[in-house]
Design a protein around this motif. Structure first.
Motif, PDB file in Angstrom:
ATOM      1  N   TYR A 188       0.988 -15.114   6.180  1.00 17.21           N
ATOM      2  CA  TYR A 188       2.124 -14.251   6.486  1.00 17.21           C
ATOM      3  C   TYR A 188       1.975 -13.764   7.908  1.00 17.21           C
ATOM      4  O   TYR A 188       0.888 -13.864   8.482  1.00 17.21           O
ATOM      5  CB  TYR A 188       2.182 -13.061   5.527  1.00 17.21           C
ATOM      6  CG  TYR A 188       0.959 -12.197   5.515  1.00 17.21           C
ATOM      7  CD1 TYR A 188       0.834 -11.144   6.402  1.00 17.21           C
ATOM      8  CD2 TYR A 188      -0.078 -12.443   4.633  1.00 17.21           C
ATOM      9  CE1 TYR A 188      -0.289 -10.360   6.407  1.00 17.21           C
ATOM     10  CE2 TYR A 188      -1.210 -11.664   4.630  1.00 17.21           C
ATOM     11  CZ  TYR A 188      -1.311 -10.622   5.524  1.00 17.21           C
ATOM     12  OH  TYR A 188      -2.437  -9.851   5.550  1.00 17.21           O
ATOM     13  N   VAL A 233      -2.930  -3.668  13.271  1.00 18.31           N
ATOM     14  CA  VAL A 233      -2.873  -5.057  12.828  1.00 18.31           C
ATOM     15  C   VAL A 233      -4.290  -5.627  12.816  1.00 18.31           C
ATOM     16  O   VAL A 233      -5.001  -5.500  13.801  1.00 18.31           O
ATOM     17  CB  VAL A 233      -1.966  -5.896  13.767  1.00 18.31           C
ATOM     18  CG1 VAL A 233      -1.941  -7.341  13.343  1.00 18.31           C
ATOM     19  CG2 VAL A 233      -0.571  -5.321  13.772  1.00 18.31           C
ATOM     20  N   ARG A 238       3.101  -1.467   9.362  1.00 15.07           N
ATOM     21  CA  ARG A 238       2.082  -0.941   8.460  1.00 15.07           C
ATOM     22  C   ARG A 238       2.433  -1.268   7.017  1.00 15.07           C
ATOM     23  O   ARG A 238       1.602  -1.739   6.248  1.00 15.07           O
ATOM     24  CB  ARG A 238       1.994   0.566   8.658  1.00 15.07           C
ATOM     25  CG  ARG A 238       0.570   1.038   8.746  1.00 15.07           C
ATOM     26  CD  ARG A 238       0.509   2.528   8.885  1.00 15.07           C
ATOM     27  NE  ARG A 238       0.028   2.903  10.194  1.00 15.07           N
ATOM     28  CZ  ARG A 238       0.595   3.838  10.952  1.00 15.07           C
ATOM     29  NH1 ARG A 238       1.680   4.468  10.541  1.00 15.07           N
ATOM     30  NH2 ARG A 238       0.078   4.137  12.111  1.00 15.07           N
ATOM     31  N   GLU A 239       3.672  -1.019   6.683  1.00 12.80           N
ATOM     32  CA  GLU A 239       4.089  -1.273   5.301  1.00 12.80           C
ATOM     33  C   GLU A 239       4.042  -2.756   4.974  1.00 12.80           C
ATOM     34  O   GLU A 239       3.625  -3.148   3.893  1.00 12.80           O
ATOM     35  CB  GLU A 239       5.516  -0.771   5.095  1.00 12.80           C
ATOM     36  CG  GLU A 239       5.604   0.721   5.160  1.00 12.80           C
ATOM     37  CD  GLU A 239       6.586   1.240   4.145  1.00 12.80           C
ATOM     38  OE1 GLU A 239       7.421   0.448   3.672  1.00 12.80           O
ATOM     39  OE2 GLU A 239       6.508   2.433   3.831  1.00 12.80           O
ATOM     40  N   ALA A 296      -1.054 -18.317   1.362  1.00 17.06           N
ATOM     41  CA  ALA A 296      -0.783 -16.887   1.376  1.00 17.06           C
ATOM     42  C   ALA A 296      -0.555 -16.388   2.793  1.00 17.06           C
ATOM     43  O   ALA A 296      -0.615 -15.207   3.046  1.00 17.06           O
ATOM     44  CB  ALA A 296      -1.941 -16.144   0.738  1.00 17.06           C
ATOM     45  N   ALA A 325      -0.762  -7.897   1.733  1.00 19.86           N
ATOM     46  CA  ALA A 325      -2.174  -8.024   1.354  1.00 19.86           C
ATOM     47  C   ALA A 325      -2.344  -8.056  -0.153  1.00 19.86           C
ATOM     48  O   ALA A 325      -3.422  -8.337  -0.650  1.00 19.86           O
ATOM     49  CB  ALA A 325      -2.974  -6.876   1.947  1.00 19.86           C
ATOM     50  N   GLN A 326      -1.276  -7.752  -0.871  1.00 21.63           N
ATOM     51  CA  GLN A 326      -1.399  -7.763  -2.330  1.00 21.63           C
ATOM     52  C   GLN A 326      -1.499  -9.203  -2.820  1.00 21.63           C
ATOM     53  O   GLN A 326      -0.922 -10.103  -2.238  1.00 21.63           O
ATOM     54  CB  GLN A 326      -0.182  -7.079  -2.963  1.00 21.63           C
ATOM     55  CG  GLN A 326       0.025  -5.656  -2.511  1.00 21.63           C
ATOM     56  CD  GLN A 326      -1.234  -4.834  -2.599  1.00 21.63           C
ATOM     57  OE1 GLN A 326      -1.921  -4.851  -3.621  1.00 21.63           O
ATOM     58  NE2 GLN A 326      -1.589  -4.142  -1.523  1.00 21.63           N
ATOM     59  N   PRO A 327      -2.224  -9.365  -3.903  1.00 23.10           N
ATOM     60  CA  PRO A 327      -2.330 -10.723  -4.449  1.00 23.10           C
ATOM     61  C   PRO A 327      -0.954 -11.213  -4.851  1.00 23.10           C
ATOM     62  O   PRO A 327      -0.115 -10.415  -5.294  1.00 23.10           O
ATOM     63  CB  PRO A 327      -3.230 -10.561  -5.671  1.00 23.10           C
ATOM     64  CG  PRO A 327      -3.259  -9.114  -5.961  1.00 23.10           C
ATOM     65  CD  PRO A 327      -2.961  -8.396  -4.697  1.00 23.10           C
ATOM     66  N   LEU A 345       2.178  -5.086   6.266  1.00 32.35           N
ATOM     67  CA  LEU A 345       0.808  -5.587   6.128  1.00 32.35           C
ATOM     68  C   LEU A 345       0.215  -5.192   4.786  1.00 32.35           C
ATOM     69  O   LEU A 345      -0.504  -5.960   4.160  1.00 32.35           O
ATOM     70  CB  LEU A 345      -0.057  -5.051   7.257  1.00 32.35           C
ATOM     71  CG  LEU A 345       0.204  -5.706   8.608  1.00 32.35           C
ATOM     72  CD1 LEU A 345      -0.512  -4.957   9.711  1.00 32.35           C
ATOM     73  CD2 LEU A 345      -0.261  -7.145   8.574  1.00 32.35           C
ATOM     74  N   ARG A 346       0.507  -3.986   4.361  1.00 32.19           N
ATOM     75  CA  ARG A 346      -0.013  -3.547   3.063  1.00 32.19           C
ATOM     76  C   ARG A 346       0.580  -4.394   1.954  1.00 32.19           C
ATOM     77  O   ARG A 346      -0.103  -4.807   1.024  1.00 32.19           O
ATOM     78  CB  ARG A 346       0.364  -2.087   2.815  1.00 32.19           C
ATOM     79  CG  ARG A 346      -0.451  -1.129   3.621  1.00 32.19           C
ATOM     80  CD  ARG A 346      -0.944   0.015   2.744  1.00 32.19           C
ATOM     81  NE  ARG A 346      -1.982   0.751   3.448  1.00 32.19           N
ATOM     82  CZ  ARG A 346      -1.723   1.806   4.232  1.00 32.19           C
ATOM     83  NH1 ARG A 346      -0.489   2.234   4.368  1.00 32.19           N
ATOM     84  NH2 ARG A 346      -2.708   2.421   4.848  1.00 32.19           N
ATOM     85  N   LYS A 347       1.878  -4.621   2.059  1.00 31.15           N
ATOM     86  CA  LYS A 347       2.566  -5.339   0.987  1.00 31.15           C
ATOM     87  C   LYS A 347       2.067  -6.779   0.909  1.00 31.15           C
ATOM     88  O   LYS A 347       1.850  -7.327  -0.164  1.00 31.15           O
ATOM     89  CB  LYS A 347       4.064  -5.321   1.252  1.00 31.15           C
ATOM     90  CG  LYS A 347       4.882  -5.307  -0.017  1.00 31.15           C
ATOM     91  CD  LYS A 347       6.295  -4.884   0.258  1.00 31.15           C
ATOM     92  CE  LYS A 347       7.097  -6.034   0.784  1.00 31.15           C
ATOM     93  NZ  LYS A 347       8.408  -5.658   1.297  1.00 31.15           N
ATOM     94  N   HIS A 387       5.783   1.615  11.894  1.00 37.51           N
ATOM     95  CA  HIS A 387       5.905   1.977  10.492  1.00 37.51           C
ATOM     96  C   HIS A 387       6.191   0.736   9.637  1.00 37.51           C
ATOM     97  O   HIS A 387       5.550   0.520   8.603  1.00 37.51           O
ATOM     98  CB  HIS A 387       7.029   2.996  10.342  1.00 37.51           C
ATOM     99  CG  HIS A 387       7.180   3.492   8.956  1.00 37.51           C
ATOM    100  ND1 HIS A 387       6.330   4.428   8.419  1.00 37.51           N
ATOM    101  CD2 HIS A 387       8.051   3.155   7.981  1.00 37.51           C
ATOM    102  CE1 HIS A 387       6.677   4.652   7.172  1.00 37.51           C
ATOM    103  NE2 HIS A 387       7.721   3.906   6.875  1.00 37.51           N
TER     104      HIS A 387
END
Lengths: 799, 424
Positions: free
Chosen positions: A714, A556, A758-759, A712, A765-767, A761-763, A755
């Motif tokens: 989250y 994180v 991780r997913e 934005a 971070a997308q614009p 945070l990646r999701k 798991h």
């Protein structure tokens, strides 16, 4: 934008509105129409405040024949300022559209500490000393003395204000505290008294809960508010505690010692007065015979905190004979203090009802109930007569009288609890800790001098939150109670004993799933984790909690906030993490900051925590769920990407105060103990979550310029305790969090949580796109959308 | 709008939601196969042999979507672009780069795609230069100086691959700043950071360094490999770069390649200025000269600086002695297309094609038949908006991505007037 809700034209200062704001307004309008009370829950960050302000002011504009007044209560000065700023923005918008017709007067009222512009007074360090300093300059006898003796210092601001008399009015507009001070400085009028005077005429008043709920303050400030007022309690999830605190008194040894000092000083004063001005004391005696209802004649600057008890008839009665004479009254007080002192000299826990307590006072100290009841007002009158201005010195005796009056007045809903009490651990009792700290304090005191005995506290606890708020419900046309978390929403009417005409909970419409709650029940070795008393010290649980944190800090970014159930538990777990090297592993990824009970230390820690988050080093903040120090601090955006709650922060169930309250609730309102405890624990968690997450993103778009950065936002929440997976605990969470809590996230182990994190945070971070028009979920309504809704009747949308 | 209509719309919205949910609800192992469902791309023909399905149309539609979105942003208004770029690629090789969430490891994935990126970069920006910087053990070191040779950079990176220690964004920025702030003003200073770590251990205040970079007009972009970091976002916002986080390997590649075409010029650079450039001659075969870049005698295969006659090994570069920018004319020509991109072709349906007056039904550029083999029905094709010629899908992609000239427009332009102009 401008739109219609039934016959009311609503002026909303932004171009777009969220659907839930719209429905919120519709519900609110119905409650106003019905002239009834309502209970509305809507997640923090959805623009509750602006929806409320916008609807109520527009409603007032539409119904010109019966003007309504808005009384807006906030918890803190900071919130007050925010509300006023919002109102100012709204007001400008309305004036732009309606011209002079929209003129209104809105002011914020706060204590002298926040409003005083006299440099000599406002430099005092706390509220009470500012009040006293002000009184020293503005009390009526001081001023009359100054009229004869020019060397007597007075406050020029107050003098100017007083000279302007009826001419001292505020022109229409919205005044924040800063504006008031600036206006006062410019005109040379005292802003505090000006604001207090203008409260009667203002269309909108923003002030603190205490001004309405605490009978001592409400008596002076809010007495003249008209019935056609709408009272709003914002962020009201703790309103029951506020009510209870307003009527609870705790007495300690220092209080009693202080009270004795006060009594001797009053005695000296009386003697002095007897020599110079015996007539004054006699005049007071005569007045007391006629009754106490004379306060109305006192000039504004002399007004003091009113009687803490509420019955109206008390003012009409004559003061009982045995305390009319000043000397006699002092004797009574002395006996009372002596009696309390004896009571406090105990090392076991005692619980008594007011009735038996009063009876025992009567038999042991010879003070009857009626005398007790009048203590507070009698003291007030005496201090007045003696022309005592440094009232902050007399807080101790005031507390005692406060206590006496409450005990004398209420027979139900209270109890008196005498409890051994350790000063260094105020109100954070913990069984494990108590043992350790007691032994610690014993050894400490032994080493110091052998004279210190364990401290005791005598507490008069109010259990019935409805007592303090009842007059508010009775007096005003509509009372709106609103917050981000009022779940379970049916409990509040029972706790506060009222009947809402509307009671609803709104969900937040989101363009994406920006919060990710998870319930973690097992560690990576599949063993359950919990802070249940029998499990909390299990090394396996401690290790699993540690492992969870170590793993999380590595995936994180920026800030993580961890909440523990109590200070002692936090100390213990950090110790064992330190020994097993887990803390070192954490430090490899992030810096660690710890909340302590020292305010200065914690403020510093928080400051550094934020800096570490800003500069990319990353940080973990260890905090306590019920800790008062870090309360109300926003851990939004990157300051709190992840919140981990280790355990369920139940109140200390062995606490006598809590026990007594639970019993009372069970007997009187048929609320089950378990229900209330869970409710209380979760409300507490949620408050933290909310202030952290302060999902500002939802204000987004409608005020793009203002919060474009935070829209934005989250974050994730991990509830790490196996008990959270039980339905009865979980269902007390607010609906909007529950709706994000997918079944798949309910019973996780550490590696599964990793798991998912991780997913997620990646999701995130997308614009992302703010209006959500392409995803099919409409989360922002434009003017046309709202009009369409209005034509179709909002029914469809609501249900 | 009446109720039934509204309901229908709601219904549609719900369906869409459900689809979304379905997509998200897939398990992780399923998701890895959604991109390449190799078994679904097969089909049995009449004789029972397995034959791959024709995926061309699908690929083409994907490509068109990308093209359209690109042209929507860039070609809408004619934007000045920075063609001469000086790009520092910072590769984070701290221990976070050793994580295995990208297979086989983040480091390997980065290396693989950086290689592809460097080639693509020089292909699209022949006038530009790249320098490589790595972060390891909390310090930044320069792997290669700014230069125009893809091979040199790739080789250097492959040699140094291996991760250890913490990461320090500030050290990297300081180093890059020192390298880039002295380049001439016509060049665009860019930094591309491939960041694996989730924290940065800095010796000083990174905010000051960010301000310094902003002042030096470095455009810093970051591609993160794990999650969004505030400081990276701040850096990109301040310096006008872009910040993206890669979801998976495919996404990472896409994000990286987005940095290959030149970005719009910064406002400060938007004023036109003249640059002195030399167009060196190729050295004669067999001539021996001391090479200025390697400081040793070399035979043949080099270029001679037109001003000072020094020998350099490759173009484009800057003469070591007289500082003249040396380029070759094809480089200039290749850069030119970024300024005047060809508009995307319109898609032509089969029916339109059949109705059209073009008799041959062949692709204008490759002369292949546009009819699907066997069935004699018209297949999908595209048409240029200017010259109205038809092209097959392969040629469409080729023209837009590599050729950057429309054969139809080019051949039509040789009208008699134009021809005579060129003659004279």
């Amino acid at each position: 934008m401008k739109f219609q809700i039934e016959e009311v034209t609503v002026y909303f200062p932004y171009d777009n509105i969220y659907p839930e704001q719209y429905t919120y307004m519709v519900e609110l309008k119905r409650a106003l129409d019905a002239k009834g009370h309502c209970l509305l829950e809507m997640p923090t960050g959805t623009g509750k405040t602006i929806a409320l302000l916008s609807l109520i002011t527009s409603y007032a504009l539409a119904k010109t024949e019966s003007p309504i007044k808005l009384i807006y209560c906030t918890r803190t000065v900071h919130e007050m300022e925010k509300t006023l700023a919002e109102l100012k923005f709204l007001h400008n918008y309305q004036v732009k559209h309606l011209g002079a017709a929209a003129k209104m007067l809105a002011i914020g009222l706060s204590s002298r500490k926040n409003l005083c512009v006299n440099p000599k007074v406002s430099s005092a360090e706390n509220r009470d000393s500012v009040d006293a300093a002000c009184r020293k300059l503005t009390a009526s006898w001081v001023r009359s003395m100054a009229a004869e003796n020019p060397n007597q210092p007075t406050c020029e601001f107050y003098e100017n204000y007083d000279r302007a008399a009826g001419g001292a009015v505020l022109p229409a507009g919205v005044y924040t505290l800063e504006d008031l001070r600036a206006f006062g400085k410019e005109k040379g009028w005292c802003p505090y008294f000006l604001a207090r005077h203008m409260v009667q005429f203002a269309n909108v008043v923003v002030y603190s809960y205490q001004y309405l709920l605490d009978p001592k303050v409400a008596g002076i400030i809010s007495k003249e508010m008209q019935k056609e007022s709408v009272v709003v309690f914002d962020e009201a999830h703790n309103i029951d505690n506020v009510c209870i605190e307003a009527l609870s008194v705790s007495v300690r040894r220092q209080t009693l010692e202080g009270a004795i000092r006060n009594i001797s000083r009053i005695e000296n004063e009386i003697d002095r007065f007897k020599d110079i001005d015996a007539g004054r004391l006699r005049a007071e005696y005569n007045r007391l015979v006629e009754g106490l209802a004379l306060r109305g004649d006192l000039s504004a600057s002399d007004a003091w905190l009113a009687n803490p008890a509420l019955p109206d008839d008390i003012l009409r009665q004559a003061v009982p004979g045995n305390i009319r004479r000043a000397e006699h009254f002092l004797h009574v007080l002395r006996r009372l203090v002596q009696y309390l002192k004896v009571k406090l000299d105990t090392d076991k826990v005692e619980k008594e009802s007011p009735v038996s307590f009063v009876a025992s006072i009567n038999s042991d100290a010879g003070i009857d109930q009626k005398a007790l009841k009048f203590c507070y007002d009698r003291l007030h009158s005496l201090l007045m007569t003696l022309e005592i201005t440094d009232t902050d010195e007399f807080l101790h005796i005031q507390t005692i009288c406060d206590f006496a009056t409450l005990v004398g007045t209420y027979a139900r809903g209270f109890s008196i609890i005498i409890e051994p009490f350790d000063e260094r651990m105020p109100l954070i009792p913990d069984p494990v800790l108590q043992v350790s700290s007691l032994s610690l304090s014993l050894s400490l005191s032994l080493s110091l001098s052998l004279s210190l005995s364990p401290l005791c506290m005598l507490c008069l606890c109010c259990h019935d939150a409805s007592l303090a708020i009842k007059p508010v419900f009775d007096r005003f046309q509509s009372v709106v109670i609103t917050s981000g978390t009022l779940s379970p929403i049916d409990l509040y009417p029972r706790l506060l004993n009222f009947h809402p005409v509307v009671s609803r909970s709104f969900k937040m419409s989101l363009t994406r799933d920006c919060i990710c709650p998870m319930v973690l029940t097992r560690g990576s070795d599949q063993l359950p984790v919990s802070t249940k008393f029998d499990m909390r010290s299990d090394p396996g649980v401690v290790r699993n909690y540690g492992k969870l944190l170590v793993e999380m800090v590595s995936i994180v970014p920026d800030g993580i906030v961890c909440f523990f159930v109590s200070y002692s538990y936090m100390d213990g777990i950090i110790n064992s993490w330190n020994e097993s090297g887990i803390l070192k592993d954490i430090m490899q990824h992030k810096l660690v900051f710890i909340e302590t009970q020292d305010v200065v230390e914690t403020t510093l820690a928080l400051d550094n925590y934020r800096r570490a988050c800003d500069c990319g080093r990353g940080a973990v903040f260890f905090s306590v769920a019920r800790g008062k120090v870090a309360e109300g601090i926003d851990f939004d955006r990157h300051y709190g990407r992840l919140v981990i709650m280790f355990g369920v922060p139940f109140q200390y169930t062995e606490s006598k105060i809590l026990r007594a309250r639970l019993e009372y609730l069970r007997d009187t309102f048929q609320i089950k103990e378990g229900d209330f405890l869970t409710f209380d624990a979760l409300i507490d968690v949620m408050n933290i979550e909310l202030t952290d997450r302060n999902l500002n993103q939802r204000q987004a778009a409608q005020c793009v310029g203002r919060v474009i950065r935070s829209k934005a936002d989250y974050g994730m929440m991990i509830f790490a305790d196996k008990r959270y997976s039980r339905h009865d605990k979980r269902s007390k969470l607010p609906g909007w969090i529950l709706s994000h809590l997918r079944d798949a996230n309910l019973n996780l182990s550490t590696d599964m949580a990793l798991h998912i994190a991780r997913e997620f945070l990646r999701k995130m971070a997308q614009p992302y796109e703010k209006t959500g028009s392409t995803t099919g979920r409409k989360t922002l309504l434009s003017q046309e959308d709202v009009e369409k809704l209005g034509n179709n009747g909002a029914q469809e949308m609501l249900y | 709008m009446n109720n039934s209509e509204k309901k229908r719309m709601n219904g549609e919205a719900e369906e869409e939601n459900e689809e979304d949910v379905e997509d998200e609800g897939r398990d992780a192992w399923e998701r890895t196969y959604t991109d390449e469902r190799s078994w679904e791309a097969l089909e049995e023909d009449e004789s029972g042999l397995l034959q791959p399905i024709d995926n061309k149309a699908i690929y083409h539609s994907q490509y068109r979507r990308r093209l359209q979105s690109l042209s929507a942003t860039s070609a809408a208004s004619r934007i000045q672009k920075g063609l001469i770029r000086f790009l520092c690629v910072v590769v984070d090789l701290s221990k976070a780069a050793g994580e295995m969430d990208f297979k086989p490891s983040r480091m390997a994935v980065i290396a693989k795609h950086v290689e592809a990126f460097i080639r693509e970069f020089f292909d699209q920006n022949p006038l530009s230069q790249i320098g490589l910087v790595i972060i390891k053990d909390g310090v930044a070191q320069s792997l290669t100086e700014l230069g125009g040779s893809p091979e040199a950079h790739i080789k250097a990176l492959m040699v140094k691959l291996g991760c250890a220690g913490d990461s320090s964004l500030q050290n990297a920025l300081e180093l890059v700043h020192d390298t880039l702030h002295k380049i001439p003003s016509y060049g665009h200073r860019e930094v591309l950071i491939l960041y694996s770590a989730l924290s940065t251990c800095d010796p000083g205040d990174i905010m000051e360094t960010i301000q310094k970079c902003k002042k030096a007009k470095l455009r810093c972009s970051v591609i993160g490999l794990s999650a969004e970091m505030f400081v990276c976002k701040h850096l990109c916002q301040e310096t006008g770069g872009s910040y993206m986080v890669a979801l998976d390997e495919g996404h990472f590649k896409e994000l990286l390649l987005e940095h290959a075409p030149p970005p719009p010029a910064l406002a400060e650079f938007a004023i036109a200025n003249l640059i002195k450039m030399g167009f060196p001659q190729r050295a004669a075969e067999g001539s021996i000269a001391i090479c200025s870049c390697h400081r040793e005698a070399k035979v043949g295969e080099g270029y001679i600086c037109p001003r000072c006659k020094a020998r350099v090994c490759e173009l484009p570069t800057e003469c070591r002695f007289c500082g003249l920018t040396l380029v070759s004319s094809p480089h200039l020509a290749r850069s030119y297309h970024h300024l005047f991109p060809i508009e995307p072709f319109t898609e032509v349906s089969a029916r339109q094609l059949e109705l059209s007056r073009v008799a041959s039904k062949t692709c204008f550029s490759c002369r292949e038949s546009l009819l699907t083999p066997g069935t004699n029905k018209a297949g999908p094709c595209a048409a240029c908006t200017k010259c109205k010629q038809y092209f097959c899908l392969d040629c469409d992609i080729y023209i837009h991505e590599s050729l950057h000239n429309c054969p139809g427009c080019e051949s039509r332009r040789i009208t008699p007037a134009a021809a005579s102009a060129t003659m004279s």
